[in-house]
Design an enzyme around this catalytic site. Structure first.
Site, PDB file in Angstrom:
ATOM      1  N   ASN A   9      15.486  27.870 -56.032  1.00  0.00           N
ATOM      2  CA  ASN A   9      14.069  27.511 -56.061  1.00  0.00           C
ATOM      3  C   ASN A   9      13.907  26.527 -57.212  1.00  0.00           C
ATOM      4  O   ASN A   9      13.911  26.923 -58.377  1.00  0.00           O
ATOM      5  CB  ASN A   9      13.216  28.770 -56.283  1.00  0.00           C
ATOM      6  CG  ASN A   9      11.747  28.436 -56.425  1.00  0.00           C
ATOM      7  OD1 ASN A   9      11.337  27.293 -56.246  1.00  0.00           O
ATOM      8  ND2 ASN A   9      10.944  29.441 -56.752  1.00  0.00           N
ATOM      9  N   TRP A  10      13.811  25.263 -56.848  1.00  0.00           N
ATOM     10  CA  TRP A  10      13.752  24.228 -57.889  1.00  0.00           C
ATOM     11  C   TRP A  10      12.399  24.204 -58.597  1.00  0.00           C
ATOM     12  O   TRP A  10      12.229  23.516 -59.602  1.00  0.00           O
ATOM     13  CB  TRP A  10      14.020  22.846 -57.273  1.00  0.00           C
ATOM     14  CG  TRP A  10      15.417  22.648 -56.760  1.00  0.00           C
ATOM     15  CD1 TRP A  10      16.449  23.543 -56.802  1.00  0.00           C
ATOM     16  CD2 TRP A  10      15.932  21.462 -56.136  1.00  0.00           C
ATOM     17  NE1 TRP A  10      17.580  22.989 -56.236  1.00  0.00           N
ATOM     18  CE2 TRP A  10      17.296  21.720 -55.818  1.00  0.00           C
ATOM     19  CE3 TRP A  10      15.390  20.220 -55.808  1.00  0.00           C
ATOM     20  CZ2 TRP A  10      18.106  20.768 -55.198  1.00  0.00           C
ATOM     21  CZ3 TRP A  10      16.198  19.278 -55.185  1.00  0.00           C
ATOM     22  CH2 TRP A  10      17.537  19.544 -54.890  1.00  0.00           C
ATOM     23  N   LYS A  11      11.420  24.883 -58.041  1.00  0.00           N
ATOM     24  CA  LYS A  11      10.056  24.889 -58.595  1.00  0.00           C
ATOM     25  C   LYS A  11       9.565  23.442 -58.762  1.00  0.00           C
ATOM     26  O   LYS A  11       9.919  22.588 -57.951  1.00  0.00           O
ATOM     27  CB  LYS A  11      10.009  25.706 -59.887  1.00  0.00           C
ATOM     28  CG  LYS A  11      10.557  27.125 -59.663  1.00  0.00           C
ATOM     29  CD  LYS A  11      10.316  28.069 -60.799  1.00  0.00           C
ATOM     30  CE  LYS A  11      10.903  29.436 -60.455  1.00  0.00           C
ATOM     31  NZ  LYS A  11      10.681  30.438 -61.483  1.00  0.00           N
ATOM     32  N   HIS A  97       5.618  33.648 -53.898  1.00  0.00           N
ATOM     33  CA  HIS A  97       6.239  33.696 -55.223  1.00  0.00           C
ATOM     34  C   HIS A  97       5.191  34.132 -56.248  1.00  0.00           C
ATOM     35  O   HIS A  97       4.022  33.771 -56.140  1.00  0.00           O
ATOM     36  CB  HIS A  97       6.798  32.312 -55.576  1.00  0.00           C
ATOM     37  CG  HIS A  97       7.702  32.353 -56.765  1.00  0.00           C
ATOM     38  ND1 HIS A  97       7.225  32.433 -58.044  1.00  0.00           N
ATOM     39  CD2 HIS A  97       9.055  32.369 -56.858  1.00  0.00           C
ATOM     40  CE1 HIS A  97       8.257  32.480 -58.887  1.00  0.00           C
ATOM     41  NE2 HIS A  97       9.373  32.445 -58.183  1.00  0.00           N
ATOM     42  N   GLU A  99       4.542  33.134 -59.089  1.00  0.00           N
ATOM     43  CA  GLU A  99       3.829  32.029 -59.736  1.00  0.00           C
ATOM     44  C   GLU A  99       2.673  31.558 -58.864  1.00  0.00           C
ATOM     45  O   GLU A  99       1.621  31.166 -59.359  1.00  0.00           O
ATOM     46  CB  GLU A  99       4.815  30.881 -60.046  1.00  0.00           C
ATOM     47  CG  GLU A  99       5.716  31.265 -61.218  1.00  0.00           C
ATOM     48  CD  GLU A  99       7.096  30.630 -61.201  1.00  0.00           C
ATOM     49  OE1 GLU A  99       7.313  29.650 -60.461  1.00  0.00           O
ATOM     50  OE2 GLU A  99       7.971  31.122 -61.951  1.00  0.00           O
ATOM     51  N   GLU A 169      11.542  39.900 -57.071  1.00  0.00           N
ATOM     52  CA  GLU A 169      11.627  39.180 -58.338  1.00  0.00           C
ATOM     53  C   GLU A 169      10.675  39.820 -59.348  1.00  0.00           C
ATOM     54  O   GLU A 169       9.468  39.551 -59.309  1.00  0.00           O
ATOM     55  CB  GLU A 169      11.212  37.720 -58.152  1.00  0.00           C
ATOM     56  CG  GLU A 169      12.069  36.954 -57.167  1.00  0.00           C
ATOM     57  CD  GLU A 169      11.983  35.459 -57.410  1.00  0.00           C
ATOM     58  OE1 GLU A 169      13.028  34.866 -57.668  1.00  0.00           O
ATOM     59  OE2 GLU A 169      10.876  34.893 -57.364  1.00  0.00           O
ATOM     60  N   GLY A 175      12.623  33.475 -65.561  1.00  0.00           N
ATOM     61  CA  GLY A 175      12.644  32.418 -66.575  1.00  0.00           C
ATOM     62  C   GLY A 175      12.685  32.936 -67.997  1.00  0.00           C
ATOM     63  O   GLY A 175      12.507  32.188 -68.949  1.00  0.00           O
ATOM     64  N   SER A 215      16.207  35.350 -63.669  1.00  0.00           N
ATOM     65  CA  SER A 215      17.280  35.087 -64.647  1.00  0.00           C
ATOM     66  C   SER A 215      18.666  35.405 -64.100  1.00  0.00           C
ATOM     67  O   SER A 215      19.555  35.831 -64.832  1.00  0.00           O
ATOM     68  CB  SER A 215      17.023  35.843 -65.951  1.00  0.00           C
ATOM     69  OG  SER A 215      15.815  35.399 -66.538  1.00  0.00           O
ATOM     70  N   GLY A 236      16.164  30.388 -59.918  1.00  0.00           N
ATOM     71  CA  GLY A 236      15.318  29.335 -60.472  1.00  0.00           C
ATOM     72  C   GLY A 236      16.137  28.389 -61.324  1.00  0.00           C
ATOM     73  O   GLY A 236      16.866  27.533 -60.816  1.00  0.00           O
ATOM     74  N   GLY A 237      16.054  28.556 -62.638  1.00  0.00           N
ATOM     75  CA  GLY A 237      16.677  27.640 -63.595  1.00  0.00           C
ATOM     76  C   GLY A 237      18.123  27.267 -63.272  1.00  0.00           C
ATOM     77  O   GLY A 237      18.482  26.081 -63.306  1.00  0.00           O
TER      78      GLY A 237
HETATM   79  P1  13P Z   1      14.751  32.067 -62.916  1.00  0.00           P
HETATM   80  O1  13P Z   1      16.074  32.205 -62.184  1.00  0.00           O
HETATM   81  O2  13P Z   1      14.588  30.785 -63.621  1.00  0.00           O
HETATM   82  O3  13P Z   1      14.466  33.280 -63.741  1.00  0.00           O
HETATM   83  O4  13P Z   1      13.625  32.055 -61.754  1.00  0.00           O
HETATM   84  C1  13P Z   1      13.647  33.000 -60.767  1.00  0.00           C
HETATM   85  C2  13P Z   1      12.671  32.606 -59.743  1.00  0.00           C
HETATM   86  O5  13P Z   1      11.482  32.649 -59.965  1.00  0.00           O
HETATM   87  C3  13P Z   1      13.189  32.143 -58.446  1.00  0.00           C
HETATM   88  O6  13P Z   1      12.195  32.072 -57.501  1.00  0.00           O
END
Ligand code: 13P
Length: 252
Positions: A9-11, A97, A99, A169, A175, A215, A236-237
């Protein structure tokens, strides 16, 4: 047998050019060194979907949007419909998600409209759920997640449910570098699978891929993926670095 899935997930990161470069690097690494039995998904911003879809081997890499409109078309300025997403070549949609739930007020009612449109159009939703830190600290995470599922995906028919992927999640692990322990992740995923078994059937529960996200990294993927109920990760990251993402894919 249920699928093993590692989805990035590149956000809200990368320009189109950077995204295409990243996708090409992931593609190259996956084709040459990637675990063959893992479904690899790249969740890019809307603006990148088509270019990314055209720069990777679609027999090996799937493409996801990170959201979709709650309406099929019409006067909804700024929205991107499921059929538009499909027309880019994407075949997955990350949905609900935390967010989006938190910053854009995505309620269960909105998610249900989106779910229906995604399934109708034949795309695969990656449905996200998970609790905030206060809920985890109060020890009510199971009740919280059950309510999220009761209000959304548990309205689906068995046939529809079998088409979705679930991602747990915990918000406190996103993050933050603070991964849920392997046991915490396994316990929640087993709990979700148990809920599906009770509501639908054991065989349905056994068919559905449930991912862990928060994470997840090259250093912990192997341990997480060794658990019986963890069918992969939503990343994510670490999905923004091709080598790290490959290590997670090869965490199996
Ligand atoms: P991180 O891997 O950066 O913690 O993010 C997880 C995430 O929100 C994937 O959708």
């Amino acid at each position: 047998m249920r699928k093993k899935i590692v989805a990035g997930n590149w956000k809200c990161n990368t320009t189109v050019k950077e995204g295409v470069e990243l996708a090409k690097s992931v593609n190259e690494l996956v084709l040459t060194r990637g675990a063959k039995d893992v479904v690899v998904v790249l969740g890019t911003p809307f603006t990148h979907l088509n270019s990314v879809a055209e720069s990777v081997d679609r027999n090996r890499i799937q493409i996801a949007s990170q959201n979709c409109a709650a309406e099929s078309k019409g006067a909804f300025t700024g929205e991107v419909s499921v059929s538009m997403i499909q027309s880019t070549g994407a075949n997955y949609v990350i949905l609900g998600h935390s967010e989006r739930r938190e910053y854009y007020n995505e309620t269960s009612e909105i998610l249900n409209k989106k779910l229906a449109l995604i399934l109708e159009q034949g795309l695969i939703p990656i449905y996200c759920c998970g609790e905030a830190l206060t809920i985890r600290e109060a020890g009510t995470q199971n009740e919280f997640v059950k309510q999220q599922l009761d209000e959304t995906i548990f309205y689906l028919t068995e046939e529809q449910l079998l088409k979705i992927v679930i991602a747990y999640e915990p918000i406190w692990a996103i993050g933050t570098g603070k991964t849920a322990t392997t046991q915490q992740a396994q316990d929640m995923l087993a709990y979700i699978r148990g809920l599906i078994a009770a509501k639908y059937s054991k065989s349905v529960a056994e068919e559905i891929s449930i991912l862990y996200g928060g994470s997840c990294s090259a250093s912990n993927a192997n341990e997480l993926f060794s658990q019986p109920d963890i069918d992969g990760g939503l990343i994510g990251g670490a999905s923004l670095k091709a080598e790290d993402f490959l290590s997670i894919i090869n965490g199996y």
